[in-house]
Design an enzyme around this catalytic site. Structure first.
Site, PDB file in Angstrom:
ATOM      1  N   CYS A 184      48.580 -18.827 -15.965  1.00 11.91           N
ATOM      2  CA  CYS A 184      47.880 -19.467 -14.848  1.00 11.91           C
ATOM      3  C   CYS A 184      48.832 -19.370 -13.668  1.00 11.91           C
ATOM      4  CB  CYS A 184      47.464 -20.898 -15.200  1.00 11.91           C
ATOM      5  SG  CYS A 184      48.742 -21.897 -15.987  1.00 11.91           S
ATOM      6  N   LEU A 243      51.860 -24.014 -17.210  1.00 11.44           N
ATOM      7  CA  LEU A 243      52.146 -25.319 -17.796  1.00 11.44           C
ATOM      8  C   LEU A 243      50.900 -26.094 -18.215  1.00 11.44           C
ATOM      9  CD1 LEU A 243      54.962 -26.502 -15.328  1.00 11.44           C
ATOM     10  CD2 LEU A 243      55.206 -25.347 -17.538  1.00 11.44           C
ATOM     11  N   GLY A 244      49.723 -25.668 -17.759  1.00 10.05           N
ATOM     12  CA  GLY A 244      48.505 -26.408 -18.064  1.00 10.05           C
ATOM     13  C   GLY A 244      47.393 -25.544 -18.624  1.00 10.05           C
ATOM     14  N   ARG A 245      46.762 -24.753 -17.753  1.00 10.72           N
ATOM     15  CA  ARG A 245      45.616 -23.946 -18.168  1.00 10.72           C
ATOM     16  C   ARG A 245      45.979 -22.888 -19.203  1.00 10.72           C
ATOM     17  NH1 ARG A 245      43.914 -22.116 -12.233  1.00 10.72           N
ATOM     18  NH2 ARG A 245      46.176 -22.361 -11.997  1.00 10.72           N
TER      19      ARG A 245
END
Length: 371
Positions: free
Chosen positions: A194, A198-200
């Site tokens: 992403c 760190l997220g998606r």
């Protein structure tokens, strides 16, 4: 992108802590719906360190990108519920989660394609929206054209809105379907990214490992965290899994805001993401600001914007503060007679039977291809 990037770029963070609010609130909120509260919080500090990449050519460019990184990290920390840091100016960074699966940050130049080819990557799987790329000035067209000029690597895009657990939940089936088909077609190593990685991207990797590669959800999550410090939204993956196997059930939610003098009241977050707002309507009969909305079962964080001021009311359910003290209001929408499968798949120890895993694979393989 419909996310915090489009909020005013100032030092004042919209998702502010209640610690900075004094006195009685001028407006008191009440929520009436099929909801229950369980204050959940995970505190962690995540720092993405560069593994490779190019640095800007001038001190001025470096300073501008550094400022953008600081603002992005600030927004990410507020929205994700963990202290997260991304330094775009340090270049692309990544970690092998499995020998055939890498999770990392975004490519910044065509030269990054060569770096990934050198470590055996066959599929570059990008989850960024156009506005993500514009924010850091990434030329995605040049990167894609360069990658696709080779026969041994392919660049694929499947967009998910940044900082938005609801969009992640409803986009995951289409995204993992596209990922599974690309991996089947190209083989080799897959690089999922992403913006910060760190997220998606971690969430997509965990969902792929859970749905396709035979891991339990917790097993995939533990392996991921043993290789890369990150913060995937597991609740979104759980809900997406249940959605595939049981369908999506919506429940009516009625949010109310009692005012002694407000002129406008809006809500952000909820099921629309932090970059959008829903206006509440004022009811003369009830003397209240009201929002009526049908929401799928799940947990939703949100915040009120009252006369332009972002507010979290202490009389509503409130998330536990992260290490920077940021909190949001939240609700949980649920069925009074919950489906056994959904209850199990959204529990703390979810797992898929062989039959359920086969149904998910069939669902993903037959999912209509996106452009």
């Amino acid at each position: 992108m419909n996310c915090l990037h489009h909020l005013p770029r100032t030092s004042a963070l919209p998702l502010q802590s209640l610690s900075g609010y004094s006195g009685k609130p001028s407006c008191v909120a009440t929520s009436l719906a099929m909801v229950k509260g369980t204050a959940l919080s995970r505190r962690s500090i995540v720092l993405a360190e560069a593994a490779s990449g190019s640095v800007p050519s001038t001190a001025d460019e470096t300073s501008k990108i550094d400022d953008k990184s600081e603002t992005y990290s600030h927004d990410m920390t507020a929205a994700m519920g963990a202290v997260l840091t991304y330094r775009h100016e340090l270049g692309m960074n990544y970690n092998f989660i499995r020998p055939d699966l890498i999770v990392g940050s975004c490519l910044q130049t065509p030269a990054d394609v060569d770096k990934l080819r050198a470590i055996g990557v066959k599929t570059i799987f990008c989850l960024q929206e156009d506005s993500d790329l514009e924010y850091f000035g990434v030329d995605i067209t040049a990167i894609r054209e360069y990658a696709n000029s080779f026969d041994d690597i392919q660049h694929v895009r499947a967009k998910i809105r940044d900082f938005d657990a609801f969009d992640l939940r409803f986009r995951l089936p289409a995204v993992v379907s596209k990922l599974h088909k690309a991996v089947t077609r190209n083989g080799g190593v897959t690089y999922i990214h992403c913006t910060a990685g760190l997220g998606r991207a971690p969430a997509t990797a965990v969902a792929y490992m859970y749905w396709i590669q035979g891991y339990t959800l917790n097993g995939a999550h533990e392996l991921l965290l043993s290789k890369r410090s990150c913060f995937p939204k597991l609740e979104a993956i759980k809900s997406a899994t249940a959605d595939i196997l049981t369908g999506t059930i919506r429940k009516p939610v009625k949010l109310k805001w009692h005012s002694t003098g407000c002129s406008t009241v809006e809500i952000s977050g909820l099921d629309i993401g932090w970059g959008q707002r829903i206006p509440l309507s004022y009811s003369e009969e009830e003397g209240l600001w009201i929002l009526q909305r049908d929401l799928p079962e799940g947990r939703y964080e949100y915040k009120y914007i009252v006369d332009g001021e972002w507010m979290c009311n202490e009389h509503e359910l409130i998330t536990s503060p992260n290490q920077d003290g940021h909190v949001n209001n939240y609700i949980e929408v649920f069925d009074e007679t919950p489906d056994e499968i959904r209850s199990r798949l959204t529990s703390d120890e979810p797992d898929l039977s062989s039959d359920e895993r086969a149904k998910i694979r069939q669902f993903l393989e037959s999912f209509p291809d996106e452009d």
